[in-house]
Write a protein that holds these residues in place. Structure first.
Motif, PDB file in Angstrom:
ATOM      1  N   PHE A 185       5.722  -1.176   2.493  1.00  0.00           N
ATOM      2  CA  PHE A 185       4.443  -1.045   3.206  1.00  0.00           C
ATOM      3  C   PHE A 185       3.487  -2.181   2.805  1.00  0.00           C
ATOM      4  O   PHE A 185       2.410  -1.949   2.256  1.00  0.00           O
ATOM      5  CB  PHE A 185       3.827   0.330   2.886  1.00  0.00           C
ATOM      6  CG  PHE A 185       4.807   1.463   3.036  1.00  0.00           C
ATOM      7  CD1 PHE A 185       5.580   1.594   4.190  1.00  0.00           C
ATOM      8  CD2 PHE A 185       4.977   2.402   2.019  1.00  0.00           C
ATOM      9  CE1 PHE A 185       6.488   2.640   4.335  1.00  0.00           C
ATOM     10  CE2 PHE A 185       5.888   3.440   2.149  1.00  0.00           C
ATOM     11  CZ  PHE A 185       6.648   3.562   3.298  1.00  0.00           C
ATOM     12  N   TYR A 186       3.908  -3.399   3.080  1.00  0.00           N
ATOM     13  CA  TYR A 186       3.154  -4.565   2.605  1.00  0.00           C
ATOM     14  C   TYR A 186       2.085  -5.019   3.584  1.00  0.00           C
ATOM     15  O   TYR A 186       2.263  -4.972   4.801  1.00  0.00           O
ATOM     16  CB  TYR A 186       4.100  -5.742   2.354  1.00  0.00           C
ATOM     17  CG  TYR A 186       5.064  -5.475   1.240  1.00  0.00           C
ATOM     18  CD1 TYR A 186       4.668  -5.602  -0.088  1.00  0.00           C
ATOM     19  CD2 TYR A 186       6.362  -5.065   1.517  1.00  0.00           C
ATOM     20  CE1 TYR A 186       5.550  -5.333  -1.116  1.00  0.00           C
ATOM     21  CE2 TYR A 186       7.246  -4.796   0.496  1.00  0.00           C
ATOM     22  CZ  TYR A 186       6.845  -4.926  -0.821  1.00  0.00           C
ATOM     23  OH  TYR A 186       7.710  -4.652  -1.839  1.00  0.00           O
ATOM     24  N   LEU A 187       0.997  -5.480   3.005  1.00  0.00           N
ATOM     25  CA  LEU A 187      -0.049  -6.174   3.755  1.00  0.00           C
ATOM     26  C   LEU A 187      -0.470  -7.362   2.904  1.00  0.00           C
ATOM     27  O   LEU A 187      -0.580  -7.224   1.673  1.00  0.00           O
ATOM     28  CB  LEU A 187      -1.263  -5.269   3.940  1.00  0.00           C
ATOM     29  CG  LEU A 187      -1.234  -4.289   5.109  1.00  0.00           C
ATOM     30  CD1 LEU A 187      -2.402  -3.327   4.984  1.00  0.00           C
ATOM     31  CD2 LEU A 187      -1.293  -5.016   6.448  1.00  0.00           C
ATOM     32  N   GLY A 188      -0.707  -8.480   3.522  1.00  0.00           N
ATOM     33  CA  GLY A 188      -1.237  -9.615   2.781  1.00  0.00           C
ATOM     34  C   GLY A 188      -2.738  -9.448   2.607  1.00  0.00           C
ATOM     35  O   GLY A 188      -3.348  -8.515   3.144  1.00  0.00           O
ATOM     36  N   VAL A 228       0.860  -1.181   0.000  1.00  0.00           N
ATOM     37  CA  VAL A 228       0.000   0.000   0.000  1.00  0.00           C
ATOM     38  C   VAL A 228       0.898   1.233   0.000  1.00  0.00           C
ATOM     39  O   VAL A 228       2.117   1.131   0.114  1.00  0.00           O
ATOM     40  CB  VAL A 228      -1.009  -0.001   1.186  1.00  0.00           C
ATOM     41  CG1 VAL A 228      -1.980  -1.150   1.036  1.00  0.00           C
ATOM     42  CG2 VAL A 228      -0.315  -0.016   2.535  1.00  0.00           C
ATOM     43  N   ILE A 229       0.280   2.400  -0.142  1.00  0.00           N
ATOM     44  CA  ILE A 229       1.054   3.578  -0.549  1.00  0.00           C
ATOM     45  C   ILE A 229       2.006   4.115   0.534  1.00  0.00           C
ATOM     46  O   ILE A 229       3.102   4.566   0.226  1.00  0.00           O
ATOM     47  CB  ILE A 229       0.106   4.687  -1.087  1.00  0.00           C
ATOM     48  CG1 ILE A 229       0.893   5.817  -1.759  1.00  0.00           C
ATOM     49  CG2 ILE A 229      -0.817   5.223   0.003  1.00  0.00           C
ATOM     50  CD1 ILE A 229       1.466   5.476  -3.079  1.00  0.00           C
ATOM     51  N   ASN A 260       0.261  -9.723   8.817  1.00  0.00           N
ATOM     52  CA  ASN A 260       1.720  -9.915   8.910  1.00  0.00           C
ATOM     53  C   ASN A 260       2.238 -10.775   7.767  1.00  0.00           C
ATOM     54  O   ASN A 260       2.620 -11.922   7.963  1.00  0.00           O
ATOM     55  CB  ASN A 260       2.061 -10.601  10.245  1.00  0.00           C
ATOM     56  CG  ASN A 260       1.764  -9.685  11.408  1.00  0.00           C
ATOM     57  OD1 ASN A 260       2.327  -8.603  11.498  1.00  0.00           O
ATOM     58  ND2 ASN A 260       0.847 -10.107  12.271  1.00  0.00           N
ATOM     59  N   PRO A 261       2.286 -10.216   6.559  1.00  0.00           N
ATOM     60  CA  PRO A 261       2.747 -11.044   5.433  1.00  0.00           C
ATOM     61  C   PRO A 261       4.246 -11.307   5.547  1.00  0.00           C
ATOM     62  O   PRO A 261       4.976 -10.497   6.131  1.00  0.00           O
ATOM     63  CB  PRO A 261       2.458 -10.158   4.224  1.00  0.00           C
ATOM     64  CG  PRO A 261       2.539  -8.783   4.742  1.00  0.00           C
ATOM     65  CD  PRO A 261       2.068  -8.818   6.159  1.00  0.00           C
ATOM     66  N   SER A 262       4.665 -12.435   5.016  1.00  0.00           N
ATOM     67  CA  SER A 262       6.116 -12.673   5.042  1.00  0.00           C
ATOM     68  C   SER A 262       6.696 -12.266   3.699  1.00  0.00           C
ATOM     69  O   SER A 262       6.428 -12.873   2.669  1.00  0.00           O
ATOM     70  CB  SER A 262       6.395 -14.152   5.314  1.00  0.00           C
ATOM     71  OG  SER A 262       5.785 -14.908   4.308  1.00  0.00           O
TER      72      SER A 262
END
Ligand code: NAD
Length: 508
Positions: A369-372, A330-331, A359-361
């Motif tokens: 800025f990662y989200l699963g 995400v941004i 909590n993505p790996s």
């Protein structure tokens, strides 16, 4: 040892040149995939915006006098330059937005539809003519450009939305000021150079970077005739109210909560495939992203959730440099925090967490800025995750017992941007089209974004004002109509004074 990347100092684009900001204020631009600051974007003061508006005003008389054909030639050259430079532009979009290359390519292609429409400017601005409307008089209506107009854009389509907002505005002869999102200003500056190279006269195209202060000047300045805004609903409402209070023409497109109705007779495997891309593509950062499924009947819901769970768990999130990822980060970190908060709240409110993406790996680049993908079942109206737009990959399933119940839920929602139904039943599809209170409607089409030559825009609190993005009405939005009544009196023709109100009498 890692090579430290230099942070770029960005500028404004005024009167055909890059111009440094003078405010001393700037905002960070991130690469969302790495979490690194890649640039500083200047935030303009009101004075800087005023100066840019004056330059745009000075350029207007020359541009508006060029024939529609000549203006179309410039737009055509601009289109050619976008396609010639597409690989570089893709890289710019991906770096500052984090979206995948495939997604960015789609964004450019759809953006070019607006440019194509603008190339037809001569046809789009044709007037109407009536002969002998009374007293030897002919009457005609003609469209004229407004003058200086402004576009204020969101972060999630750094190229497509600005092109949709501005191409027609330029083509009909206005001077256009774009205020891009301060989160993705590099793409806007990139296309500025293409406009210049295409031969647009200096001052006709401006990019002013900034935040609320810059926007306030655009909204209040008397020279600015029209505002096209795309962004979140609260800001859209503010822009509409303030802009119209300063007597401007305003269209303000806001957020969406877009549902997919899943009917019992739909092919659930195919429907789930359609849901995945439309719901999680671009990390769900699309105004038309599917926010959730409304399943009709318990059996449909149980089967659909089971199929979805398996597919959602397999989605791959990661940087755009990896061609195998389904979606990127995400941004900003702030946005990620807000999405996690929305997920926590849904858990607290009793929604059933089917897939947890908090909590993505991500092995290579943990600072992005990662989200699963997150999926909730048993969401009900009144829960925050049902009522609010969540601009990130947390999607929901709402269970109902009938099509009517699904339609009522959607119609009661305050947002009305997009919606779709997946069904094999024509009568159900027809009832849905007739009764649904949403602007962009799909039948077995997961993201029903209209093509450039049809109007684009939501209903209810997804859009404020009467204008549109795309389509024939856009040429009308960016022009004013004058209706001219004309009579040529012959030398030997007799005339007389009349004090009666003009009527459609024969000539006297
Ligand atoms: P945003 O509303 O935060 O910002 C949009 C623009 O408004 C930016 O240029 C920003 O600088 C400016 N802005 C922000 N706050 C302001 C304020 N208080 N006063 C004046 N200007 C202000 O939106 P965003 O986060 O950049 O974009 C995502 C939102 O846009 C989502 O809600 C999405 O649904 C919506 N969107 C809608 C459409 C549509 O066609 N309806 C298309 C794309 C995005």
């Amino acid at each position: 040892m890692a090579v430290e990347q230099k942070v770029r100092e960005l500028q404004h684009f005024i009167n055909g040149s890059l111009v440094p900001g003078t405010s001393g204020k700037y905002s960070n631009v991130y690469n969302p995939c790495t979490g690194e600051v890649i640039a500083h974007v200047p935030l303009a003061t009101r004075e800087e915006v005023r100066d840019a508006i004056e330059k745009a005003k000075a350029a207007f008389p020359v541009w508006k006098k060029q024939s529609a054909g000549k203006r179309a030639e410039v737009v055509q050259r601009f289109r050619q330059l976008v396609t010639e430079n597409i690989d570089e532009l893709l890289e710019v979009i991906c770096e500052e937005s984090g979206k995948t290359k495939e997604d960015a390519r789609g964004e450019i292609t759809r953006g070019l539809e607006s440019v194509d429409l603008a190339i037809n400017v001569a046809h789009m601005t044709k007037g109407e003519y009536s002969v002998n409307v009374g007293g030897g008089i002919n009457a005609f209506s003609a469209k004229y450009p407004l003058g200086v107009v402004a576009a204020i854009s969101p972060f999630n389509f750094p190229v497509m939305v600005p092109l949709a907002q501005t191409s027609m505005a330029v083509a009909v002869g206005n001077s256009v000021i774009l205020k891009p999102s301060e989160k993705v200003p590099i793409s806007a500056l990139y296309i500025s150079n293409l406009w210049k190279e295409a031969g647009l006269p200096d001052g006709v195209w401006t990019v002013i970077n900034g935040d609320k202060e810059a926007v306030d000047e655009l909204l209040e300045n008397k020279t600015v005739q029209a505002i096209s805004f795309v962004g979140s609903t609260p800001v859209a409402e503010h822009i509409y109210q303030k802009g119209t209070s300063f007597n401007k023409r305003v269209v303000a497109l806001g957020g969406g909560k877009n549902f997919m109705i899943v009917m019992p007779n739909a092919d659930l495997e195919k429907t789930a495939n359609a849901f995945l891309g439309a719901a999680y593509g671009a990390a769900s950062q699309r105004c038309m992203a599917i926010s959730g499924a409304i399943t009709v009947g318990k059996e449909t819901a149980d089967r659909f959730v089971a199929i979805l769970k398996e597919k959602v768990e397999k989605l791959k999130v990661g940087p755009y440099t990896d061609d195998t990822v389904d979606f990127g980060p995400v941004i900003t970190q702030q946005s990620k925090d807000a999405i996690i908060q929305a997920i926590n709240k849904a858990v607290d409110e009793g929604a059933q967490l089917v897939v947890d993406g908090r909590n993505p790996s991500i092995s290579q680049v943990s600072k992005g800025f990662y989200l699963g993908p997150t999926l909730f079942d048993h969401v009900t109206p009144g829960m925050e995750i049902f009522e609010q737009e969540v601009f990130g990959p947390a999607r929901i399933v709402v269970r109902v017992e009938s099509l009517q119940e699904a339609i009522d839920l959607i119609n009661d929602h305050e947002l009305g941007n997009g919606v779709t139904i997946f069904t094999n039943n024509g009568a159900a599809a027809r009832k849905f089209q007739e009764e649904i209170e949403v602007g962009m409607v799909g039948v077995n089409v997961p993201i029903p974004i209209p093509v450039g030559y049809h109007n684009f825009g939501g209903l209810k609190r997804s859009k404020f004002g009467d204008g549109v993005m795309f389509g024939p009405d856009q040429a009308r939005f960016f022009t004013k109509v004058k209706t001219i009544s004309e009579r040529w009196i012959e030398e030997d023709e007799e005339t007389s004074t009349t004090f009666a109100f003009p009527s459609n009498e024969d000539a006297k």
